[in-house]
Write a protein that holds these residues in place. Structure first.
Motif, PDB file in Angstrom:
ATOM      1  N   THR A   4       0.865  -1.177   0.000  1.00  0.00           N
ATOM      2  CA  THR A   4       0.000   0.000   0.000  1.00  0.00           C
ATOM      3  C   THR A   4       0.904   1.230   0.000  1.00  0.00           C
ATOM      4  O   THR A   4       2.124   1.127   0.172  1.00  0.00           O
ATOM      5  CB  THR A   4      -0.905   0.031   1.246  1.00  0.00           C
ATOM      6  OG1 THR A   4      -0.083   0.168   2.398  1.00  0.00           O
ATOM      7  CG2 THR A   4      -1.754  -1.237   1.344  1.00  0.00           C
ATOM      8  N   SER A   5       0.303   2.381  -0.165  1.00  0.00           N
ATOM      9  CA  SER A   5       1.110   3.602  -0.160  1.00  0.00           C
ATOM     10  C   SER A   5       1.765   3.810   1.207  1.00  0.00           C
ATOM     11  O   SER A   5       2.877   4.320   1.301  1.00  0.00           O
ATOM     12  CB  SER A   5       0.253   4.813  -0.529  1.00  0.00           C
ATOM     13  OG  SER A   5      -0.791   4.983   0.419  1.00  0.00           O
ATOM     14  N   GLN A   6       1.100   3.404   2.267  1.00  0.00           N
ATOM     15  CA  GLN A   6       1.678   3.531   3.611  1.00  0.00           C
ATOM     16  C   GLN A   6       2.872   2.589   3.795  1.00  0.00           C
ATOM     17  O   GLN A   6       3.858   2.943   4.435  1.00  0.00           O
ATOM     18  CB  GLN A   6       0.618   3.228   4.687  1.00  0.00           C
ATOM     19  CG  GLN A   6      -0.489   4.250   4.772  1.00  0.00           C
ATOM     20  CD  GLN A   6       0.027   5.616   5.205  1.00  0.00           C
ATOM     21  OE1 GLN A   6       0.902   5.728   6.045  1.00  0.00           O
ATOM     22  NE2 GLN A   6      -0.508   6.655   4.586  1.00  0.00           N
ATOM     23  N   ASP A   7       2.788   1.376   3.231  1.00  0.00           N
ATOM     24  CA  ASP A   7       3.888   0.410   3.338  1.00  0.00           C
ATOM     25  C   ASP A   7       5.114   0.867   2.558  1.00  0.00           C
ATOM     26  O   ASP A   7       6.236   0.531   2.915  1.00  0.00           O
ATOM     27  CB  ASP A   7       3.453  -0.965   2.811  1.00  0.00           C
ATOM     28  CG  ASP A   7       2.367  -1.598   3.654  1.00  0.00           C
ATOM     29  OD1 ASP A   7       2.259  -1.240   4.850  1.00  0.00           O
ATOM     30  OD2 ASP A   7       1.617  -2.443   3.114  1.00  0.00           O
ATOM     31  N   ALA A   8       4.908   1.608   1.483  1.00  0.00           N
ATOM     32  CA  ALA A   8       6.004   2.023   0.620  1.00  0.00           C
ATOM     33  C   ALA A   8       6.746   3.253   1.148  1.00  0.00           C
ATOM     34  O   ALA A   8       7.806   3.604   0.628  1.00  0.00           O
ATOM     35  CB  ALA A   8       5.489   2.300  -0.785  1.00  0.00           C
ATOM     36  N   LEU A  13      10.350   8.899   7.003  1.00  0.00           N
ATOM     37  CA  LEU A  13       9.129   9.696   6.835  1.00  0.00           C
ATOM     38  C   LEU A  13       8.051   9.262   7.829  1.00  0.00           C
ATOM     39  O   LEU A  13       7.316  10.098   8.366  1.00  0.00           O
ATOM     40  CB  LEU A  13       8.598   9.582   5.408  1.00  0.00           C
ATOM     41  CG  LEU A  13       9.345  10.389   4.343  1.00  0.00           C
ATOM     42  CD1 LEU A  13       8.714  10.169   2.978  1.00  0.00           C
ATOM     43  CD2 LEU A  13       9.353  11.855   4.685  1.00  0.00           C
ATOM     44  N   VAL A  14       7.959   7.956   8.071  1.00  0.00           N
ATOM     45  CA  VAL A  14       6.995   7.451   9.053  1.00  0.00           C
ATOM     46  C   VAL A  14       7.343   7.991  10.439  1.00  0.00           C
ATOM     47  O   VAL A  14       6.454   8.421  11.189  1.00  0.00           O
ATOM     48  CB  VAL A  14       6.974   5.904   9.038  1.00  0.00           C
ATOM     49  CG1 VAL A  14       6.126   5.363  10.172  1.00  0.00           C
ATOM     50  CG2 VAL A  14       6.484   5.389   7.701  1.00  0.00           C
ATOM     51  N   GLN A  15       8.639   8.009  10.764  1.00  0.00           N
ATOM     52  CA  GLN A  15       9.060   8.522  12.066  1.00  0.00           C
ATOM     53  C   GLN A  15       8.790  10.021  12.190  1.00  0.00           C
ATOM     54  O   GLN A  15       8.351  10.495  13.244  1.00  0.00           O
ATOM     55  CB  GLN A  15      10.543   8.234  12.297  1.00  0.00           C
ATOM     56  CG  GLN A  15      10.838   6.768  12.500  1.00  0.00           C
ATOM     57  CD  GLN A  15      12.333   6.475  12.545  1.00  0.00           C
ATOM     58  OE1 GLN A  15      13.144   7.318  12.187  1.00  0.00           O
ATOM     59  NE2 GLN A  15      12.676   5.266  12.986  1.00  0.00           N
ATOM     60  N   ILE A  16       9.022  10.759  11.143  1.00  0.00           N
ATOM     61  CA  ILE A  16       8.749  12.197  11.161  1.00  0.00           C
ATOM     62  C   ILE A  16       7.251  12.439  11.325  1.00  0.00           C
ATOM     63  O   ILE A  16       6.824  13.289  12.111  1.00  0.00           O
ATOM     64  CB  ILE A  16       9.298  12.874   9.889  1.00  0.00           C
ATOM     65  CG1 ILE A  16      10.817  12.888   9.918  1.00  0.00           C
ATOM     66  CG2 ILE A  16       8.754  14.289   9.741  1.00  0.00           C
ATOM     67  CD1 ILE A  16      11.453  13.355   8.630  1.00  0.00           C
ATOM     68  N   LYS A  17       6.453  11.674  10.611  1.00  0.00           N
ATOM     69  CA  LYS A  17       4.995  11.803  10.718  1.00  0.00           C
ATOM     70  C   LYS A  17       4.536  11.494  12.138  1.00  0.00           C
ATOM     71  O   LYS A  17       3.712  12.216  12.708  1.00  0.00           O
ATOM     72  CB  LYS A  17       4.335  10.850   9.715  1.00  0.00           C
ATOM     73  CG  LYS A  17       2.840  10.868   9.735  1.00  0.00           C
ATOM     74  CD  LYS A  17       2.297   9.874   8.714  1.00  0.00           C
ATOM     75  CE  LYS A  17       0.833   9.632   8.952  1.00  0.00           C
ATOM     76  NZ  LYS A  17       0.311   8.543   8.144  1.00  0.00           N
ATOM     77  N   ASP A  18       5.066  10.423  12.726  1.00  0.00           N
ATOM     78  CA  ASP A  18       4.703  10.066  14.098  1.00  0.00           C
ATOM     79  C   ASP A  18       5.145  11.135  15.088  1.00  0.00           C
ATOM     80  O   ASP A  18       4.431  11.445  16.043  1.00  0.00           O
ATOM     81  CB  ASP A  18       5.311   8.714  14.474  1.00  0.00           C
ATOM     82  CG  ASP A  18       4.697   7.560  13.694  1.00  0.00           C
ATOM     83  OD1 ASP A  18       3.600   7.746  13.118  1.00  0.00           O
ATOM     84  OD2 ASP A  18       5.320   6.478  13.661  1.00  0.00           O
ATOM     85  N   THR A  19       6.326  11.718  14.858  1.00  0.00           N
ATOM     86  CA  THR A  19       6.824  12.768  15.741  1.00  0.00           C
ATOM     87  C   THR A  19       5.921  14.000  15.688  1.00  0.00           C
ATOM     88  O   THR A  19       5.577  14.575  16.726  1.00  0.00           O
ATOM     89  CB  THR A  19       8.266  13.163  15.349  1.00  0.00           C
ATOM     90  OG1 THR A  19       9.096  12.001  15.426  1.00  0.00           O
ATOM     91  CG2 THR A  19       8.804  14.248  16.256  1.00  0.00           C
ATOM     92  N   PHE A 107      12.390  17.459   2.634  1.00  0.00           N
ATOM     93  CA  PHE A 107      11.992  16.132   2.167  1.00  0.00           C
ATOM     94  C   PHE A 107      10.580  16.099   1.586  1.00  0.00           C
ATOM     95  O   PHE A 107      10.241  15.181   0.859  1.00  0.00           O
ATOM     96  CB  PHE A 107      12.118  15.110   3.299  1.00  0.00           C
ATOM     97  CG  PHE A 107      11.548  15.600   4.595  1.00  0.00           C
ATOM     98  CD1 PHE A 107      10.210  15.481   4.882  1.00  0.00           C
ATOM     99  CD2 PHE A 107      12.380  16.201   5.541  1.00  0.00           C
ATOM    100  CE1 PHE A 107       9.693  15.945   6.069  1.00  0.00           C
ATOM    101  CE2 PHE A 107      11.864  16.658   6.733  1.00  0.00           C
ATOM    102  CZ  PHE A 107      10.515  16.536   6.998  1.00  0.00           C
ATOM    103  N   ALA A 108       9.744  17.077   1.905  1.00  0.00           N
ATOM    104  CA  ALA A 108       8.364  17.104   1.380  1.00  0.00           C
ATOM    105  C   ALA A 108       7.714  18.435   1.730  1.00  0.00           C
ATOM    106  O   ALA A 108       8.236  19.202   2.535  1.00  0.00           O
ATOM    107  CB  ALA A 108       7.549  15.958   1.967  1.00  0.00           C
ATOM    108  N   ASP A 109       6.581  18.694   1.107  1.00  0.00           N
ATOM    109  CA  ASP A 109       5.794  19.876   1.458  1.00  0.00           C
ATOM    110  C   ASP A 109       4.943  19.559   2.683  1.00  0.00           C
ATOM    111  O   ASP A 109       4.325  18.495   2.766  1.00  0.00           O
ATOM    112  CB  ASP A 109       4.880  20.281   0.299  1.00  0.00           C
ATOM    113  CG  ASP A 109       5.649  20.929  -0.836  1.00  0.00           C
ATOM    114  OD1 ASP A 109       6.772  21.396  -0.575  1.00  0.00           O
ATOM    115  OD2 ASP A 109       5.113  20.983  -1.957  1.00  0.00           O
ATOM    116  N   GLY A 110       4.916  20.498   3.622  1.00  0.00           N
ATOM    117  CA  GLY A 110       4.121  20.319   4.830  1.00  0.00           C
ATOM    118  C   GLY A 110       2.779  21.006   4.706  1.00  0.00           C
ATOM    119  O   GLY A 110       2.693  22.142   4.256  1.00  0.00           O
ATOM    120  N   VAL A 111       1.726  20.302   5.073  1.00  0.00           N
ATOM    121  CA  VAL A 111       0.384  20.869   5.070  1.00  0.00           C
ATOM    122  C   VAL A 111      -0.198  20.730   6.474  1.00  0.00           C
ATOM    123  O   VAL A 111       0.265  19.933   7.276  1.00  0.00           O
ATOM    124  CB  VAL A 111      -0.540  20.180   4.038  1.00  0.00           C
ATOM    125  CG1 VAL A 111      -0.073  20.448   2.625  1.00  0.00           C
ATOM    126  CG2 VAL A 111      -0.649  18.699   4.305  1.00  0.00           C
TER     127      VAL A 111
END
Length: 153
Positions: A4-8, A13-19, A107-111
């Motif tokens: 899935t897109s989450q697995d990829a 990025l997952v750690q940054i999102k969780d933080t 690393f990405a755009d933040g929204v």
């Protein structure tokens, strides 16, 4: 291999999102505490300045519970009005603005992400907390002796 897109997503990025999610929860909790303390102070000052009036109300037969309920309603009213304007600013000003002008990270755009269901849960928590914050100062004033309250002692 199917992903899935989450697995990829890369692990960093997952750690940054969780933080960021943890930071959002911490800031939201601090905001609830600050709102409760502010409401408590506002209602406490209001109740102190109206001590004579509360004493007179008790003296003419208004029950202490009715006075306490009126201050609880006042606290809830403050929280509902405040959250109404906060929701308007968040969902009709901030989120559309940040969607149009995302924050540039390397690393990405933040929204800005504010899930409506989670926001409603926090609004309900705020209303309950401010109701309690309205009850405490009213209870402190109401349980004083009626004559002392009237004479402002």
């Amino acid at each position: 291999k199917i992903q899935t897109s989450q697995d990829a997503l890369p692990q960093f990025l997952v750690q940054i999102k969780d933080t960021f999610a943890i930071l959002g929860d911490v800031l939201g909790s601090i905001g609830l505490v600050v709102a409760a303390i502010t409401t408590f102070i506002i209602i406490y000052v209001n109740a102190i300045t109206k001590r004579k009036q509360i004493g007179i109300l008790k003296g003419i037969g208004i029950s202490g519970k009715a006075i306490e309920i009126s201050y609880v309603i006042q606290g809830i009213f403050y929280s509902i009005i405040g959250t109404f304007f906060g929701l308007l600013v968040t969902y009709f000003l901030l989120i559309p603005y940040v969607d149009e002008n995302p924050i540039n990270f390397p690393f990405a755009d933040g929204v800005l992400s504010a899930e409506f269901n989670e926001t409603i849960i926090r609004v309900i928590a705020l209303v309950i907390i401010t109701g309690i914050a309205g009850y405490i100062p009213a209870r402190l004033i109401v349980k004083k002796n009626t004559l002392d309250a009237i004479l402002d002692r």
